[in-house]
Design a protein around this motif. Structure first.
Motif, PDB file in Angstrom:
ATOM      1  N   LEU A 119       4.661 -16.298   0.489  1.00 16.94           N
ATOM      2  CA  LEU A 119       3.646 -17.154  -0.126  1.00 16.94           C
ATOM      3  C   LEU A 119       4.252 -18.479  -0.570  1.00 16.94           C
ATOM      4  O   LEU A 119       3.614 -19.538  -0.473  1.00 16.94           O
ATOM      5  N   LEU A 120       5.492 -18.426  -1.057  1.00 16.91           N
ATOM      6  CA  LEU A 120       6.184 -19.648  -1.464  1.00 16.91           C
ATOM      7  C   LEU A 120       6.414 -20.562  -0.273  1.00 16.91           C
ATOM      8  O   LEU A 120       6.210 -21.782  -0.345  1.00 16.91           O
ATOM      9  N   VAL A 121       6.844 -19.994   0.851  1.00 14.90           N
ATOM     10  CA  VAL A 121       7.038 -20.778   2.068  1.00 14.90           C
ATOM     11  C   VAL A 121       5.751 -21.481   2.467  1.00 14.90           C
ATOM     12  O   VAL A 121       5.746 -22.629   2.917  1.00 14.90           O
ATOM     13  N   LEU A 122       4.621 -20.801   2.273  1.00 14.74           N
ATOM     14  CA  LEU A 122       3.318 -21.358   2.635  1.00 14.74           C
ATOM     15  C   LEU A 122       2.795 -22.351   1.606  1.00 14.74           C
ATOM     16  O   LEU A 122       1.756 -22.971   1.802  1.00 14.74           O
ATOM     17  N   GLY A 123       3.492 -22.465   0.474  1.00 14.08           N
ATOM     18  CA  GLY A 123       3.036 -23.373  -0.572  1.00 14.08           C
ATOM     19  C   GLY A 123       1.946 -22.791  -1.442  1.00 14.08           C
ATOM     20  O   GLY A 123       1.310 -23.527  -2.209  1.00 14.08           O
ATOM     21  N   ARG A 124       1.757 -21.474  -1.364  1.00 15.77           N
ATOM     22  CA  ARG A 124       0.715 -20.818  -2.185  1.00 15.77           C
ATOM     23  C   ARG A 124       1.363 -20.341  -3.485  1.00 15.77           C
ATOM     24  O   ARG A 124       1.579 -19.152  -3.726  1.00 15.77           O
ATOM     25  N   HIS A 125       1.697 -21.321  -4.328  1.00  9.84           N
ATOM     26  CA  HIS A 125       2.538 -21.065  -5.490  1.00  9.84           C
ATOM     27  C   HIS A 125       1.887 -20.129  -6.512  1.00  9.84           C
ATOM     28  O   HIS A 125       2.554 -19.259  -7.078  1.00  9.84           O
ATOM     29  N   ARG A 126       0.611 -20.317  -6.794  1.00  4.99           N
ATOM     30  CA  ARG A 126      -0.041 -19.512  -7.840  1.00  4.99           C
ATOM     31  C   ARG A 126      -0.086 -18.041  -7.448  1.00  4.99           C
ATOM     32  O   ARG A 126       0.157 -17.150  -8.278  1.00  4.99           O
ATOM     33  N   GLU A 127      -0.412 -17.754  -6.179  1.00  3.92           N
ATOM     34  CA  GLU A 127      -0.437 -16.367  -5.726  1.00  3.92           C
ATOM     35  C   GLU A 127       0.963 -15.756  -5.805  1.00  3.92           C
ATOM     36  O   GLU A 127       1.136 -14.605  -6.211  1.00  3.92           O
ATOM     37  N   ALA A 128       1.965 -16.548  -5.409  1.00  4.83           N
ATOM     38  CA  ALA A 128       3.343 -16.059  -5.477  1.00  4.83           C
ATOM     39  C   ALA A 128       3.741 -15.755  -6.914  1.00  4.83           C
ATOM     40  O   ALA A 128       4.420 -14.751  -7.197  1.00  4.83           O
ATOM     41  N   LEU A 129       3.316 -16.614  -7.833  1.00 11.55           N
ATOM     42  CA  LEU A 129       3.652 -16.411  -9.243  1.00 11.55           C
ATOM     43  C   LEU A 129       3.026 -15.122  -9.769  1.00 11.55           C
ATOM     44  O   LEU A 129       3.676 -14.371 -10.524  1.00 11.55           O
ATOM     45  N   ASP A 130       1.807 -14.831  -9.382  1.00 14.27           N
ATOM     46  CA  ASP A 130       1.162 -13.579  -9.807  1.00 14.27           C
ATOM     47  C   ASP A 130       1.948 -12.365  -9.312  1.00 14.27           C
ATOM     48  O   ASP A 130       2.176 -11.406 -10.059  1.00 14.27           O
ATOM     49  N   GLU A 174       0.826  -1.223   0.000  1.00 14.10           N
ATOM     50  CA  GLU A 174       0.000   0.000   0.000  1.00 14.10           C
ATOM     51  C   GLU A 174       0.855   1.266   0.000  1.00 14.10           C
ATOM     52  O   GLU A 174       0.515   2.261  -0.645  1.00 14.10           O
ATOM     53  N   LEU A 175       1.993   1.230   0.715  1.00 13.76           N
ATOM     54  CA  LEU A 175       2.822   2.432   0.860  1.00 13.76           C
ATOM     55  C   LEU A 175       3.767   2.654  -0.315  1.00 13.76           C
ATOM     56  O   LEU A 175       4.323   3.741  -0.465  1.00 13.76           O
ATOM     57  N   SER A 176       3.984   1.630  -1.149  1.00 12.36           N
ATOM     58  CA  SER A 176       5.033   1.702  -2.178  1.00 12.36           C
ATOM     59  C   SER A 176       4.493   2.135  -3.530  1.00 12.36           C
ATOM     60  O   SER A 176       3.284   2.107  -3.789  1.00 12.36           O
ATOM     61  N   ARG A 177       5.424   2.542  -4.378  1.00 12.98           N
ATOM     62  CA  ARG A 177       5.125   2.936  -5.750  1.00 12.98           C
ATOM     63  C   ARG A 177       6.243   2.425  -6.670  1.00 12.98           C
ATOM     64  O   ARG A 177       7.390   2.282  -6.244  1.00 12.98           O
ATOM     65  N   GLY A 178       5.915   2.190  -7.947  1.00 20.32           N
ATOM     66  CA  GLY A 178       6.913   1.913  -8.978  1.00 20.32           C
ATOM     67  C   GLY A 178       7.788   0.711  -8.680  1.00 20.32           C
ATOM     68  O   GLY A 178       7.316  -0.370  -8.313  1.00 20.32           O
ATOM     69  N   ALA A 179       9.122   0.910  -8.832  1.00 21.49           N
ATOM     70  CA  ALA A 179      10.071  -0.187  -8.644  1.00 21.49           C
ATOM     71  C   ALA A 179      10.041  -0.719  -7.224  1.00 21.49           C
ATOM     72  O   ALA A 179      10.233  -1.916  -6.991  1.00 21.49           O
ATOM     73  N   LEU A 180       9.777   0.184  -6.261  1.00 17.81           N
ATOM     74  CA  LEU A 180       9.706  -0.258  -4.875  1.00 17.81           C
ATOM     75  C   LEU A 180       8.578  -1.280  -4.701  1.00 17.81           C
ATOM     76  O   LEU A 180       8.720  -2.257  -3.965  1.00 17.81           O
ATOM     77  N   THR A 181       7.474  -1.058  -5.379  1.00 14.38           N
ATOM     78  CA  THR A 181       6.385  -2.045  -5.319  1.00 14.38           C
ATOM     79  C   THR A 181       6.868  -3.398  -5.829  1.00 14.38           C
ATOM     80  O   THR A 181       6.515  -4.449  -5.272  1.00 14.38           O
ATOM     81  N   GLY A 182       7.680  -3.383  -6.879  1.00 15.85           N
ATOM     82  CA  GLY A 182       8.237  -4.634  -7.390  1.00 15.85           C
ATOM     83  C   GLY A 182       9.064  -5.352  -6.339  1.00 15.85           C
ATOM     84  O   GLY A 182       8.961  -6.577  -6.174  1.00 15.85           O
ATOM     85  N   ARG A 183       9.884  -4.604  -5.586  1.00 10.52           N
ATOM     86  CA  ARG A 183      10.716  -5.219  -4.544  1.00 10.52           C
ATOM     87  C   ARG A 183       9.861  -5.775  -3.409  1.00 10.52           C
ATOM     88  O   ARG A 183      10.156  -6.824  -2.843  1.00 10.52           O
ATOM     89  N   VAL A 184       8.792  -5.045  -3.064  1.00 10.48           N
ATOM     90  CA  VAL A 184       7.902  -5.518  -2.006  1.00 10.48           C
ATOM     91  C   VAL A 184       7.151  -6.776  -2.456  1.00 10.48           C
ATOM     92  O   VAL A 184       7.006  -7.741  -1.703  1.00 10.48           O
ATOM     93  N   LEU A 185       6.670  -6.770  -3.686  1.00 11.47           N
ATOM     94  CA  LEU A 185       5.946  -7.937  -4.197  1.00 11.47           C
ATOM     95  C   LEU A 185       6.823  -9.184  -4.193  1.00 11.47           C
ATOM     96  O   LEU A 185       6.343 -10.301  -3.933  1.00 11.47           O
ATOM     97  N   LEU A 186       8.111  -9.014  -4.484  1.00 12.23           N
ATOM     98  CA  LEU A 186       9.026 -10.157  -4.442  1.00 12.23           C
ATOM     99  C   LEU A 186       9.066 -10.748  -3.040  1.00 12.23           C
ATOM    100  O   LEU A 186       8.982 -11.969  -2.851  1.00 12.23           O
ATOM    101  N   ARG A 187       9.164  -9.895  -2.032  1.00  6.21           N
ATOM    102  CA  ARG A 187       9.264 -10.405  -0.667  1.00  6.21           C
ATOM    103  C   ARG A 187       7.943 -11.020  -0.201  1.00  6.21           C
ATOM    104  O   ARG A 187       7.941 -11.983   0.571  1.00  6.21           O
ATOM    105  N   ARG A 188       6.836 -10.486  -0.682  1.00  4.16           N
ATOM    106  CA  ARG A 188       5.571 -11.138  -0.354  1.00  4.16           C
ATOM    107  C   ARG A 188       5.491 -12.507  -1.031  1.00  4.16           C
ATOM    108  O   ARG A 188       4.986 -13.481  -0.452  1.00  4.16           O
ATOM    109  N   ALA A 189       5.994 -12.588  -2.261  1.00  4.73           N
ATOM    110  CA  ALA A 189       6.008 -13.876  -2.962  1.00  4.73           C
ATOM    111  C   ALA A 189       6.844 -14.906  -2.204  1.00  4.73           C
ATOM    112  O   ALA A 189       6.521 -16.101  -2.188  1.00  4.73           O
ATOM    113  N   ASP A 190       7.909 -14.432  -1.559  1.00  6.77           N
ATOM    114  CA  ASP A 190       8.754 -15.342  -0.786  1.00  6.77           C
ATOM    115  C   ASP A 190       7.959 -15.997   0.340  1.00  6.77           C
ATOM    116  O   ASP A 190       8.036 -17.220   0.558  1.00  6.77           O
TER     117      ASP A 190
END
Length: 880
Positions: free
Chosen positions: A127-138, A109-125
């Motif tokens: 989600l991956l640990v939880l086995g929620r692969h499709r959400e992480a891929l998105d 919510e707080l990020s914009r642009g490239a920073l959002t990309g970096r945040v999304l990567l860490r959220r995907a991490d």
């Protein structure tokens, strides 16, 4: 605060992932100067990342909370978002996924642009640990787009690395490798040493998924060296190595790997998520190593950790290992069937690769319970596979199809599925360069072959029994090992010889000997088969009949603990039930025991054929010490091993194909074979290949005398008189490099040297030369083994049964290297009594006999002296 100082502080963040120790030290230096809130926030964040990389998660979270408080004080939303993302990812890795995801959602919510990309990567991490692969891929798809547009190479590389990992988990090996390759280049360009090592590790996972285990091991080795260089112990590497070792059939090594990784984590600190993953990998290794109790205990530990962390994908997989362990421990019944079926459904829903194995187990349980409809459905699900699945996975799927077809009474479908499953294993096996890996890999096909063999027995079809027996036995010996020109391997073998030669005088060298053995074996296991590998040549009964001529073939087949003989004589194939394999194995051990005792009987002196003889007739008559005579021992052995099939041999030459458990059998003891020409081979296919070997145009003879053999000197010197042009290597000249150079492509080679069989590691079985032991690994460097080879040393014919009736040992290694015939012992022999036997063999060879015929005639000449007879009956003729 100057912008330059902020940018300098920001440089600590990539450094924390690349060189965590350096980043932590630099951050603490910066903090010692009381920087402003933004710089201090960055420094604490760098410390947190570095500590997380080093496994100190509690300290990392503490640093990151401080970094977040300082970011909030700075009033900069992008700083707050970045720290929130790091904190969220770290909490997720620590097993606190709910709090972690909440932090990450706020960061988005707080990020914009490239920073959002970096945040999304860490959220995907997380989600991956939880086995929620499709959400992480998105999340990762969006992240890569944003980061590529902004030119942020480091974070684009990280996003691709994660996306590749998820694609690999979902079965997209090709797409995963493409992402890893791009990530690798970007990491190299930006100096990210730690993450470059991660990318190499992930390339190893792609190789593993394709069934290229040697390449996978090489990638993982390189990643390990790079992690060590940056001072990081990375538990994921041990987990990945465990998976590759299990796929290679090296369960004991995989279990050791996991025990060491768990000990290292328990001794230090580590993330809760990794602790669970390590226990899960250790459970799978224990299950494969045949320890279901340990597997169940470890799987339960992992399951509890994953449940507490709300990691369903991992929790369900752990439940499957736990249930499989209970099945292997002997549990059956409706209750276990219900639990396994429920876990299989959950694995299907989660897209886990273990789903097929779960359905297969459920199918077995349903069959055992008489639940035909449930079994049919479960086995149908077990038989599903994609064409891109690794060969082992495809083989397992074909097993499911075969079991389903058998349950339905569809014989044709069952046999077709068995064949396809074994084809997949051939593909898996032929991708490997190491003899050991190829041999171990064949064990995966035992159940497939067993289904077909049982069907042949039910039908009373001797031809099919022979064909299916040949389809899966001794296939590893059908392809020569990779001839390595690796100078590192050659140097390690030379160092091993030197250390082994000196270890008796200096026991402190034992540790170095073990280290060198590990280095040699590890390097050999990583050898790639290369593009020259071909598929298995199909067995042709007509070719066998034509090649036999007047000879008789007897192939012994084990089915469900019973020994059966298939006899081919005059074009007719017959089946004969022999008896329990255990009874045959007992008689083999009895006969070997008595031959060993005769070999070491108290000598009286004497001479045989003009050669000094120290061991003539022992006290106690024909049996030696009052035991049963050799003839009585032989009669018992023949009944237990050949039964009614022995009558089919008559006076003819015979080709014998025993199962692996009976490979150490002294066939010369059996009365009906004592004076016959007998060739012993691991498979009919191996015999046919040996028959096709043409003798070299250069009729070179090589005679080798190892140290410490007084009788051997007489033997070799007398042979040198028979072969005046022979190359003689003795008295310091019998060194490994000289011996190998002379053996390569020789017509006849005779080696008189002490032999050692290593049951613990059969490819280190050896012959003792002047500069140390010559091992199987050394022999595998030959371009072509000698056409005929005589090994007049103890135990040179022994081999260890592994996989599907594969044999690993000194003499067995020479067959795929081009040896047409070998004489070797399967029992320790009396050296002086052996000398006249060997001289007689060579007299007969020079008279024009084949190797097996020359040996049979020499055995006949040894009649009358118990010790000489014992020596003659302790050898076998291998090959053709």
């Amino acid at each position: 605060m100057a912008g330059g100082s902020v940018e300098a502080a920001k440089n600590l963040l990539p450094l924390a992932l690349s060189r965590p120790h350096d980043a932590i030290a630099s951050a603490r230096t910066l903090l010692a100067n009381a920087p402003a809130a933004v710089e201090a926030s960055i420094a604490h964040q760098a410390c947190g990342i570095g500590l997380r990389q080093l496994g100190e998660v509690t300290a990392a979270v503490r640093e990151l909370r401080t970094a977040l408080r300082l970011a909030e004080q700075s009033g900069r939303s992008e700083r707050e978002a970045d720290v929130l993302a790091t904190l969220g990812a770290t909490l997720g890795r620590a097993g606190r996924s709910r709090e972690g995801l909440a932090r990450l959602d706020r960061a988005v919510e707080l990020s914009r642009g490239a920073l959002t990309g970096r945040v999304l990567l860490r959220r995907a991490d997380v989600l991956l640990v939880l086995g929620r692969h499709r959400e992480a891929l998105d999340d990762l798809r969006s992240a890569i787009t944003r980061l590529r547009r902004s030119g942020d190479q480091v974070w684009e590389a990280r996003s691709r690395n994660y996306r590749g990992f998820i694609q690999l988990a979902l079965g997209g090996a090709r797409r995963a490798d493409a992402d890893f390759a791009v990530a690798e280049k970007l990491y190299a360009a930006t100096g990210q040493e730690f993450e470059y090592a991660e990318a190499r590790q992930n390339r190893g996972l792609v190789a593993y998924s394709r069934g290229d285990l040697p390449a996978a091991l090489r990638y993982l080795d390189e990643a390990g060296r790079r992690f060590t260089a940056v001072g990081v112990v990375w538990p994921d590497l041990a987990i990945d190595r465990c998976g590759v070792l299990l796929a290679a059939g090296l369960a004991a090594e995989a279990l050791t790997e996991m025990d060491q990784a768990i000990a290292a984590m328990e001794a230090g600190s580590g993330t809760a998520t990794k602790r669970g993953e390590l226990w899960f990998a250790a459970a799978t290794a224990a299950l494969a190593a045949g320890d279901p109790a340990a597997a169940e205990e470890r799987a339960e530990r992992a399951r509890r950790l994953f449940s507490a962390q709300r990691r369903e994908w991992w929790s369900v997989r752990s439940s499957m290992v736990l249930l499989d362990a209970r099945y292997q421990a002997g549990e059956r019944g409706e209750g276990l069937l219900r639990r396994v079926s429920a876990v299989a459904r959950r694995l299907d829903a989660l897209g886990a690769s273990e789903a097929s194995a779960a359905h297969l187990l459920a199918g077995r349980l349903a069959l055992a319970a008489g639940r035909s409809r449930a079994a049919d459905r479960q086995l149908e699900l077990a038989g599903r596979h994609s064409k891109d699945a690794p060969p082992i996975a495809r083989s397992s799927a074909w097993l499911g199809k075969a079991l389903r077809a058998e349950a339905r009474g569809d014989v044709r479908g069952m046999l077709a599925a068995c064949g396809r499953g074994l084809d997949a294993l051939d593909e898996h096996r032929l991708a490997m360069g190491a003899t050991e890996l190829r041999a171990l890999a064949t064990g995966q096909g035992a159940e497939l072959a067993g289904l077909a063999l049982r069907h042949a027995l039910r039908r009373g079809d001797a031809g099919r029994l022979l064909t299916w027996s040949e389809r899966w036995r001794a296939t590893a010996l059908g392809v020569p090992p990779v001839r390595s020109s690796d100078q590192h391997l050659i140097a390690e073998l030379a160092a091993l010889r030197d250390v082994a030669r000196r270890v008796d005088a200096d026991p402190s060298l034992e540790k170095e000997r073990r280290r060198l053995e590990r280095a040699v074996r590890d390097r050999t296991l990583r050898a790639h088969a290369g593009p020259r590998r071909r598929g298995v040549v199909r067995f042709d009964v007509a070719e066998v009949v034509a090649a036999l001529g007047e000879a008789v073939l007897v192939e012994l087949v084990e089915v469900d603990g019973a020994l059966h003989a298939v006899v081919v004589r005059d074009g007719r194939i017959t089946h004969h039930e022999v008896g329990p394999l255990a009874a045959a194995a007992l008689e083999v051990e009895r006969s070997r025991f008595h031959l060993r005792r005769l070999a070491h009987a108290r000598p009286l002196g004497g001479r045989v054929d003009g050669v000094a003889e120290n061991a003539a007739r022992p006290m106690g008559g024909r049996g030696g010490g009052g035991g049963p005579s050799l003839d009585v021992l032989g009669a018992r052995l023949g009944d237990a091993v050949l039964g009614p099939a022995l009558e089919m041999v008559g006076e003819r030459a015979v080709v014998l194909v025993p199962p692996g458990r009976l490979q150490a059998l002294p066939w010369g003891l059996v009365p009906g074979l004592a004076e016959r020409v007998v060739n012993v081979v691991p498979s009919v296919a191996a015999w046919l290949r040996a028959r096709r070997v043409r003798p070299p145009a250069d009729r070179r003879v090589v005679l080798v005398l190892g140290p410490g053999l007084s009788a051997g000197r007489t033997e070799v010197m007398r042979l040198a008189e028979q072969y005046p042009d022979a190359t003689v290597l003795a008295d310091g000249d019998a060194t490994a490099e000289k011996v190998l150079r002379e053996l390569d492509g020789a017509w006849i080679a005779h080696i008189a040297a002490h032999g050692t069989f290593r049951a613990d590691s059969p490819l280190f079985s050896s012959l003792r030369l002047d500069d140390g032991p010559l091992t199987v690994y050394d022999f595998e460097r030959l371009r072509r083994a000698p056409y005929r080879m005589v090994l007049s040393s103890c135990d040179s014919g022994l081999a260890k049964p592994v996989g599907a009736d594969e044999l690993l040992g000194l003499s067995s290694s020479l067959i795929p290297l081009g040896a047409a015939g070998i004489i070797a012992s399967v029992v320790p022999v009396n050296d002086p009594a052996t000398a006249p036997l060997m001289l007689a063999v060579h007299d007969n060879l020079r008279a024009g006999h084949s190797l097996a015929s020359a040996f049979a005639a020499a055995r006949r000449e040894a009649r009358g002296d118990p010790v000489a007879e014992a020596a003659a009956r302790s050898f076998v003729a291998l090959g053709a």
